[in-house]
Design a protein around this motif. Structure first.
Motif, PDB file in Angstrom:
ATOM      1  N   UNK A  33       0.913  -0.883   0.124  1.00 32.83           N
ATOM      2  CA  UNK A  33      -0.360   0.035  -0.264  1.00 32.83           C
ATOM      3  C   UNK A  33       1.170   1.156   0.149  1.00 32.83           C
ATOM      4  N   UNK A  34       1.988   1.154   0.927  1.00 30.98           N
ATOM      5  CA  UNK A  34       2.724   2.079   0.866  1.00 30.98           C
ATOM      6  C   UNK A  34       3.378   2.426  -0.085  1.00 30.98           C
ATOM      7  N   UNK A  95      15.229   2.941   5.945  1.00 27.57           N
ATOM      8  CA  UNK A  95      15.049   2.052   6.444  1.00 27.57           C
ATOM      9  C   UNK A  95      14.155   0.726   5.634  1.00 27.57           C
ATOM     10  N   UNK A  96      14.538  -0.379   6.105  1.00 22.56           N
ATOM     11  CA  UNK A  96      12.925  -1.174   5.821  1.00 22.56           C
ATOM     12  C   UNK A  96      12.023  -1.248   6.936  1.00 22.56           C
ATOM     13  N   UNK A  97      12.279  -0.405   7.545  1.00 24.38           N
ATOM     14  CA  UNK A  97      10.879  -0.075   8.223  1.00 24.38           C
ATOM     15  C   UNK A  97      10.413   1.237   7.653  1.00 24.38           C
ATOM     16  N   UNK A  98      10.315   1.678   7.077  1.00 25.97           N
ATOM     17  CA  UNK A  98       9.611   2.979   6.341  1.00 25.97           C
ATOM     18  C   UNK A  98       8.750   2.195   5.053  1.00 25.97           C
ATOM     19  N   UNK A  99       8.925   0.844   4.493  1.00 25.36           N
ATOM     20  CA  UNK A  99       7.996   0.202   4.064  1.00 25.36           C
ATOM     21  C   UNK A  99       6.537   0.454   5.046  1.00 25.36           C
ATOM     22  N   UNK A 100       7.051   0.518   6.412  1.00 23.68           N
ATOM     23  CA  UNK A 100       5.478  -0.040   6.951  1.00 23.68           C
ATOM     24  C   UNK A 100       5.007   1.377   7.839  1.00 23.68           C
ATOM     25  N   UNK A 101       5.826   2.335   6.605  1.00 24.18           N
ATOM     26  CA  UNK A 101       5.494   3.639   7.607  1.00 24.18           C
ATOM     27  C   UNK A 101       3.697   4.139   7.411  1.00 24.18           C
ATOM     28  N   UNK A 102       2.908   4.764   8.681  1.00 24.95           N
ATOM     29  CA  UNK A 102       1.224   4.548   8.064  1.00 24.95           C
ATOM     30  C   UNK A 102       0.995   3.129   8.213  1.00 24.95           C
ATOM     31  N   UNK A 166      -0.044  10.320   5.648  1.00 22.72           N
ATOM     32  CA  UNK A 166       0.873   9.712   5.883  1.00 22.72           C
ATOM     33  C   UNK A 166       2.521   8.771   5.497  1.00 22.72           C
ATOM     34  N   UNK A 167       1.255   8.319   3.885  1.00 23.19           N
ATOM     35  CA  UNK A 167       2.418   6.898   3.877  1.00 23.19           C
ATOM     36  C   UNK A 167       3.424   7.587   1.960  1.00 23.19           C
ATOM     37  N   UNK A 168       2.417   8.501   1.668  1.00 26.64           N
ATOM     38  CA  UNK A 168       3.129   9.670   0.726  1.00 26.64           C
ATOM     39  C   UNK A 168       3.949   9.810   0.682  1.00 26.64           C
ATOM     40  N   UNK A 169       4.815  10.464   1.857  1.00 33.64           N
ATOM     41  CA  UNK A 169       5.798  10.963   2.268  1.00 33.64           C
ATOM     42  C   UNK A 169       5.817  12.328   1.823  1.00 33.64           C
ATOM     43  N   UNK A 170       4.976  13.460   1.483  1.00 30.00           N
ATOM     44  CA  UNK A 170       5.186  14.619   1.703  1.00 30.00           C
ATOM     45  C   UNK A 170       4.717  15.482   2.578  1.00 30.00           C
ATOM     46  N   UNK A 171       4.194  14.829   3.482  1.00 27.79           N
ATOM     47  CA  UNK A 171       3.935  16.205   4.554  1.00 27.79           C
ATOM     48  C   UNK A 171       5.119  15.092   5.482  1.00 27.79           C
ATOM     49  N   UNK A 172       4.969  16.263   6.806  1.00 29.84           N
ATOM     50  CA  UNK A 172       6.066  16.306   7.963  1.00 29.84           C
ATOM     51  C   UNK A 172       4.784  15.919   9.069  1.00 29.84           C
ATOM     52  N   UNK A 173       4.211  15.331   8.721  1.00 24.05           N
ATOM     53  CA  UNK A 173       3.401  14.862  10.607  1.00 24.05           C
ATOM     54  C   UNK A 173       4.228  14.257  11.275  1.00 24.05           C
ATOM     55  N   UNK A 174       4.411  14.856  12.825  1.00 25.04           N
ATOM     56  CA  UNK A 174       5.618  13.577  13.932  1.00 25.04           C
ATOM     57  C   UNK A 174       4.355  12.652  13.576  1.00 25.04           C
ATOM     58  N   UNK A 175       3.092  12.422  13.871  1.00 20.61           N
ATOM     59  CA  UNK A 175       2.459  11.531  14.224  1.00 20.61           C
ATOM     60  C   UNK A 175       1.217  11.651  13.847  1.00 20.61           C
TER      61      UNK A 175
END
Length: 324
Positions: A33-34, A95-102, A166-175
Motif C-alpha cells: 500500500x505504501x 530503512x526497511x521499517x519505512x515500508x511500514x510507514x502509516x 502519511x504514506x505519501x512522504x509529502x507531509x511532515x506529520x510527527x504522528x
C-alpha cells in the motif's frame, strides 16, 4: 433462539473474526500500500511556489508549507517511476521499517472498518439470501457488497485520508494525532472527508465485484466437487477463488484509486472527482489512471483473498468455541 437474535449473534462473530483477520493481513501487506501511494503521489501536481518568496525552484512558500503540514517540495514530474525504484528509495532513505510507514492509521482504519464490513455482510446475507440454500445470486452479491462497504468506508474515511497522506512522504506529520489536528486546523472537517466520492467510487464497486466474483466462483467450484454448500469448501480451494476475484475487481477499479489519491493528497488542487479525472486523463492519458496498478493489485488481491480465507476460518472457530 429467535431469528433476530441469531442474526445479531452471527454479526457479532463476524465483526470479531473480520477484525482479527484484518489485523494480520494489514500488518502483512502494508508495504504494498505504501509503495502504491508513493508511485501515485509521484505524479500529483503541487502548487507552484510564489515568486515573491524568493524560494528555491520547486520549494513551496511559507503559507503553502503550513497548509500542507510542513516543508515540502514539488513531486518529480519527469519520467516514470517503477515499483522497484520506490522500494529501493524507501529502504535506502528510511530503512526497511519505512515500508511500514502509516501502519498505525492503517490499523486504526482497517481493523474496525473490516470488522464492521463483515458484520454488515453477514446481517444482509441472512436477510436476502435464498432461504432454502442460503446462496446469493450475482445481483444480491453486488448490492450487499456495495452497501456493506459504503457504510464501513464512510464511517472511517478520516483514517483513510490520514493514512494516504502519511504514506505519501509529502507531509511532515510527527504522528497520527498530529496529522488529524493539522488537517482539522488547516482544512476543517472537509479536509478529513476529502475524496469521499472517489473513495466510495473505488471501494464500493471493488467490494461489490469481489463478493460477486468470489461467491460465484466458490459456488461453481462447490458444484464441480459435488458439495451442497460452499461453506464446506477447503481453504485450499477458497483461496484461489479469492485471488481470482481480487485481481478482476482491482483492475476494474484502479482508475478510481488514482483519482482518490490525488484528491486526498491535494484537495485544494483537485477539488472534485470530475476535474481530477479529466486532469489526469489529459496530462497522462489512460496510462495515468493505472499508475501503481502492480502494487495495488498485489496488495488488494492477496489482502482480500487472505482476509476472506482467515475470516471464514476464524468465524467457524468462534462458532465452534461457543457451541461446543
Amino acid at each position: 433462539m429467535s431469528s433476530g437474535r441469531r442474526r445479531g449473534e452471527d454479526s457479532l462473530f463476524s465483526f470479531a473474526a473480520g477484525a482479527l483477520s484484518a489485523l494480520s493481513t494489514t500488518l502483512l501487506f502494508q508495504p504494498f500500500d505504501l509503495v502504491k501511494t508513493r508511485m501515485q503521489s509521484h505524479y500529483v501536481r503541487l502548487p507552484e511556489a510564489s515568486s515573491a518568496t524568493g524560494s528555491m525552484p520547486g520549494a513551496l512558500d511559507a503559507k503553502a508549507s503550513r497548509l500542507w503540514g510542513g516543508p515540502m517540495y514539488l513531486a518529480n514530474s519527469g519520467g516514470s517511476v517503477s515499483m522497484f525504484n520506490v522500494v529501493e528509495s524507501v529502504v535506502r532513505k528510511e530503512t526497511v521499517a519505512g515500508l511500514w510507514k502509516g501502519i498505525s492509521p492503517s490499523l486504526q482504519r482497517c481493523v474496525p472498518s473490516i470488522g464492521m464490513y463483515f458484520a454488515m455482510i453477514t446481517y444482509l446475507r441472512r436477510s436476502f439470501s435464498a432461504p432454502e440454500s442460503g446462496k446469493l445470486g450475482p445481483l444480491q452479491s453486488l448490492s450487499i457488497g456495495a452497501s456493506a462497504r459504503m457504510i464501513a468506508t464512510g464511517s472511517f474515511l478520516p483514517f483513510i485520508v490520514v493514512k494516504t497522506r502519511y504514506e505519501s512522504g509529502q507531509y511532515c506529520y510527527r504522528s497520527v494525532s498530529h496529522a488529524f489536528v493539522s488537517i482539522w486546523r488547516t482544512e476543517g472537517v472537509r479536509g478529513l472527508f476529502s475524496g469521499m466520492g472517489a473513495t466510495l467510487a473505488r471501494d464500493a464497486p471493488f467490494s461489490a465485484l469481489y463478493l460477486m466474483f468470489y461467491t460465484q466462483l466458490k459456488q461453481l467450484l462447490s458444484s464441480v466437487k459435488g458439495l451442497q454448500s460452499d461453506a464446506g469448501l477447503s481453504p485450499v480451494y477458497a483461496l484461489p477463488c479469492g485471488l481470482a476475484a481480487g485481481t478482476m475487481a482491482s483492475v476494474i477499479t484502479q482508475p478510481f484509486d488514482v483519482v482518490k489519491t490525488h484528491m486526498q493528497l491535494k484537495p485544494q488542487v483537485y477539488p472534485t472527482f470530475r476535474y481530477t479525472f479529466r486532469t489526469i486523463l489529459s496530462s497522462r492519458g489512460m496510462q495515468g489512471l493505472f499508475v501503481g496498478i502492480a502494487p495495488r493489485v498485489m496488495r488488494r488481491t492477496f489482502m482480500a483473498a487472505f482476509t476472506w480465507t482467515f475470516y471464514e476460518q476464524i468465524y467457524c472457530y468462534l462458532k465452534w468455541m461457543v457451541n461446543r
